[in-house]
Design an enzyme around this catalytic site. Structure first.
Site: not given
Ligand code: PAF
Length: 285
Positions: A30, A36-37, A157, A188, A191
């Site tokens: 998002m 982390g990403h 998730q 990380m 938010r």
């Molecule tokens: O983890 C996230 O950033 C979101 O929940 C995702 C998996 C991109 C779905 O919108």
């Protein structure tokens, strides 16, 4: 790095890569990217020749799209693009809301993974995991990757996505990547930006409570309630408003018993305006 905003262009590019025999890894995000990403992107690069990162703040997974959490969710498109270009991403997919949900998302076809979506975070954020599962299924169909990479910080998730992928027969390997932490242990998260300086100093108490619980389990404590109550009390004393602190079975998030070996300790708690989640895994012999 290519920037693409339409599904048609995304399909054209991934089809060309596939014709050339290249594997594709998808990293759904998002945006507002942090280290982390970038770790997810690195893992994706190890597993495929081509890396696609999607950046889409998905309104369907927020409960208050008219204001509040969805609108204030941090967005930083230009900085994200620069980080992704530097990380070796091949393609960033930046769809608009209309591209993702041309008929709106209120009455859209939706994907629900029952059971696991209604507990823990799902109990406190009704509809959240339907929004996540729906957008992830759409992204899987759009990018048609061989591999998709997600962070273990969002452990629930990750399990929801593993189940949706398996049960809807997506031929996609779902890869979880360990949580990346700040020096004091705070996981990380986009938010974390909601924390003021003083809250940021206290925020690592969440990780410390998880560590303390893990040590008690490792040293033989079998009464989960004792651990959970003590951890929640320590967090409340540190100024958190605790939603849950719980020891669960790692594979399905059902309450853990003394006989379970693969465990995960999960917590969600508010500190000021920030809702923080974190977890730690452990194996008991
Ligand atoms: O983890 C996230 O950033 C979101 O929940 C995702 C998996 C991109 C779905 O919108």
């Amino acid at each position: 790095m290519q920037t693409i905003t339409t599904i048609a262009d995304l399909r054209r590019q991934v089809a060309a890569w596939r014709r050339a025999g290249e594997r594709i890894a998808l990293v759904p995000t998002m945006g507002n990217l942090h280290a982390g990403h970038l770790q997810l992107v690195e893992e994706a690069r190890r597993r495929a020749e081509r890396v696609v990162v999607s950046v889409f703040v998905n309104p369907m997974q927020f409960s208050d799209t008219a204001g509040g959490d969805f609108e204030r969710y941090p967005r930083s498109a230009e900085a994200d693009r620069e980080k992704l270009a530097a990380s070796g991403t091949d393609l960033v997919f930046f769809p608009s809301q209309d591209e993702m949900y041309p008929a709106g998302f209120e009455n859209v076809t939706r994907v629900e993974v029952p059971g696991i979506s209604g507990i823990l975070c799902g109990a406190f954020r009704p509809g959240h995991f339907v929004g996540v599962a729906t957008v992830v299924a759409k992204l899987f169909n759009m990018a048609q990757p061989e591999v998709a990479v997600f962070g273990e910080k969002d452990y629930q998730q990750l399990l929801v996505i593993r189940r949706l992928s398996e049960e809807l027969c997506f031929p996609i390997e779902i890869v979880g990547v360990p949580t990346v932490r700040e020096a004091d242990g705070l996981a990380m998260s986009s938010r974390n930006q909601y924390l003021d300086t003083e809250q940021r100093q206290r925020a690592a108490a969440l990780y410390q409570a998880l560590r303390a619980a893990k040590e008690r389990l490792a040293s033989g404590e079998t009464d989960m309630a004792v651990i959970e109550v003590a951890a929640a009390a320590s967090l409340e004393a540190a100024g958190f408003r605790v939603e849950y602190f719980t020891v669960r079975r790692a594979h399905d998030l059902q309450p853990a018993t003394a006989d379970d070996a693969e465990l995960v300790i999960l917590a969600a708690a508010w500190l000021g305006e920030a809702r923080l989640i974190d977890n730690l895994r452990l194996r008991r012999d």
